[in-house]
Design a protein around this motif. Structure first.
Motif, PDB file in Angstrom:
ATOM      1  N   ILE A  64     -22.347  13.997  84.219  1.00 29.60           N
ATOM      2  CA  ILE A  64     -23.302  13.042  84.801  1.00 29.60           C
ATOM      3  C   ILE A  64     -23.513  13.352  86.278  1.00 29.60           C
ATOM      4  CG2 ILE A  64     -23.718  10.597  85.289  1.00 29.60           C
ATOM      5  CD1 ILE A  64     -21.713  10.070  82.906  1.00 29.60           C
ATOM      6  N   HIS A  66     -24.890  11.763  89.785  1.00 30.67           N
ATOM      7  CA  HIS A  66     -25.382  10.663  90.610  1.00 30.67           C
ATOM      8  C   HIS A  66     -26.152  11.270  91.779  1.00 30.67           C
ATOM      9  CE1 HIS A  66     -22.631   7.019  89.442  1.00 30.67           C
ATOM     10  NE2 HIS A  66     -23.308   7.501  88.423  1.00 30.67           N
ATOM     11  N   SER A  98     -13.587   9.217  88.475  1.00 37.15           N
ATOM     12  CA  SER A  98     -14.375   9.419  87.255  1.00 37.15           C
ATOM     13  C   SER A  98     -13.790  10.477  86.332  1.00 37.15           C
ATOM     14  CB  SER A  98     -15.814   9.802  87.617  1.00 37.15           C
ATOM     15  OG  SER A  98     -15.840  11.028  88.336  1.00 37.15           O
ATOM     16  N   ILE A 102     -18.310  12.848  86.528  1.00 35.96           N
ATOM     17  CA  ILE A 102     -19.468  12.619  87.392  1.00 35.96           C
ATOM     18  C   ILE A 102     -19.418  13.574  88.577  1.00 35.96           C
ATOM     19  CG2 ILE A 102     -20.675  10.960  88.874  1.00 35.96           C
ATOM     20  CD1 ILE A 102     -19.531   8.711  87.173  1.00 35.96           C
ATOM     21  N   ASN A 151     -28.018  14.725  82.530  1.00 33.92           N
ATOM     22  CA  ASN A 151     -27.837  13.286  82.731  1.00 33.92           C
ATOM     23  C   ASN A 151     -27.900  12.952  84.221  1.00 33.92           C
ATOM     24  OD1 ASN A 151     -27.405  12.486  79.980  1.00 33.92           O
ATOM     25  ND2 ASN A 151     -25.394  13.458  80.098  1.00 33.92           N
ATOM     26  N   ILE A 153     -28.733  10.288  87.137  1.00 32.00           N
ATOM     27  CA  ILE A 153     -28.886   8.873  87.479  1.00 32.00           C
ATOM     28  C   ILE A 153     -29.244   8.771  88.955  1.00 32.00           C
ATOM     29  CG2 ILE A 153     -27.726   6.631  87.624  1.00 32.00           C
ATOM     30  CD1 ILE A 153     -25.864   7.574  85.405  1.00 32.00           C
ATOM     31  N   TRP A 345     -20.194   1.019  84.886  1.00 34.67           N
ATOM     32  CA  TRP A 345     -21.517   0.929  84.257  1.00 34.67           C
ATOM     33  C   TRP A 345     -21.975   2.307  83.789  1.00 34.67           C
ATOM     34  CZ3 TRP A 345     -26.323   3.044  85.312  1.00 34.67           C
ATOM     35  CH2 TRP A 345     -27.425   2.452  84.688  1.00 34.67           C
ATOM     36  N   THR A 346     -21.771   3.299  84.632  1.00 39.45           N
ATOM     37  CA  THR A 346     -22.170   4.664  84.276  1.00 39.45           C
ATOM     38  C   THR A 346     -21.428   5.147  83.036  1.00 39.45           C
ATOM     39  OG1 THR A 346     -22.660   5.207  86.588  1.00 39.45           O
ATOM     40  CG2 THR A 346     -22.261   7.049  85.084  1.00 39.45           C
TER      41      THR A 346
END
Length: 350
Positions: A64, A66, A98, A102, A151, A153, A345-346
């Motif tokens: 992921i 960010h 994480s 992440i 992914n 965000i 949340w992620t």
């Protein structure tokens, strides 16, 4: 003076002296910035970025990302504040906690810090969104570690949230966006707080800090008179005076182009155009005077924020309130509570 030297040291050594668990590479990427009046005409500019990952992690396409987008008169250090890390560093907290799932791409938005500074009228909400969209394409196409991340965000604050909304709402921009963590902005502002922000703005060339940043005409910043940043961005009962002082000493600029284009970007029609399959987390400080006031504009609970915002989104939004915090939620004593919420949340959604 000590605080300013701490900041300068951290900038020059940002990717060397971060937490040993957190690894970092600084990279400038080339972007095209459209002309305001003739969008088909673009200028080639440089966007400063920082890529963070956890030491020893095997990254892959499903890791992921960010992508952090700072607000008005800030730079990338809003997300990696150079004081008592990871207490005030979203980047360090997320990377450290994480378990390698992440990574973070942090930026100086166009016109800010180490990024190029185009003419002020060309630095608008939409041109910022255009640049972020280009960056998401680079991220997806392997610009970092030769990995095609899938992914992405958007993690945004204040003006950065308006930019994130704009990116996610346009099909020409949102191809690679999978989620939004939107902080420090709601659809209905507090008129008193908004007036205070507007009244605080003056030419960057007149400011003792930003006059040293070689910015073009019509770039602006906050006037330090009467402790402006402290009064607008903080609840001083939940903030360290050293953080507030360092914030003033390291502030950056905004443009008249951004100010002039806020009005359209804040409309619910923008967020109602965000596809329903893009989940959204909305985070606010309880005492953010720009958007919150007792009774009608309360930000006291997550439920109140959900009631205020839900009708402006197609998707079911999640909400969180950082109790006692002012506008700059990253820079309050209890910032890690919202960092934890963003992380959980992620991991729940991706």
């Amino acid at each position: 003076m000590l605080l300013i030297w701490i900041y300068l040291f951290s900038i020059f050594h940002l990717c060397t002296f971060v937490d040993s668990v957190v690894q970092c590479e600084q990279k400038n990427v080339t972007v095209q910035v459209p002309d305001l009046l003739l969008p088909s005409i673009t200028t080639t500019e440089s966007l400063a970025t920082w890529f963070y990952w956890k030491q020893g992690t095997q990254l892959n396409t499903n890791t992921i990302v960010h992508l952090t987008i700072h607000g008005y008169t800030y730079d990338h250090t809003y997300w990696a504040f150079p004081y008592q890390s990871p207490k005030y560093s979203y980047v360090d907290y997320v990377i450290e906690n994480s378990n390698g799932s992440i990574v973070v791409v942090n930026i100086d938005r166009i016109g800010i810090g180490l990024s190029s500074k185009p003419d002020a009228i060309d630095v608008t909400v939409d041109s910022n969104a255009n640049v972020i969209s280009q960056l998401t394409t680079y991220i997806h196409n392997g610009a970092y570690k030769d990995i095609q991340f899938t992914n992405i965000i958007l993690v945004s604050h204040s003006l950065g949230t308006l930019i994130a909304w704009t990116v996610a709402s346009q099909t020409s921009y949102n191809q690679y966006i999978r989620g939004i963590i939107a902080t420090g902005w709601l659809h209905v502002p507090n008129p008193v707080g908004t007036a205070a922000v507007v009244a605080s703005i003056y030419p960057a060339q007149l400011d003792p800090v930003t006059s040293q940043q070689s910015v073009p005409p019509l770039y602006v910043t906050t006037n330090p008179a009467n402790n402006t940043r402290q009064n607008i961005f903080y609840n001083i009962n939940d903030a360290d005076p050293n953080v507030i002082q360092l914030d003033e000493q390291t502030k950056h600029t905004g443009t008249v182009g951004e100010l002039a284009t806020l009005g359209l970007a804040i409309l619910p029609t923008v967020t109602l155009s965000i596809p329903s399959n893009i989940p959204v987390l909305v985070v606010m400080g309880q005492y953010d005077i720009i958007f919150c006031a007792p009774l009608a504009l309360s930000c006291d609970t997550s439920l109140i924020i959900k009631l205020r915002e839900s009708s402006s989104y197609l998707s079911t939004i999640d909400t969180f309130v950082l109790l006692n915090s002012g506008h700059d939620i990253n820079l309050h004593l209890n910032a890690q509570y919202w960092y934890e919420k963003a992380l959980n949340w992620t991991l729940q959604h991706f």
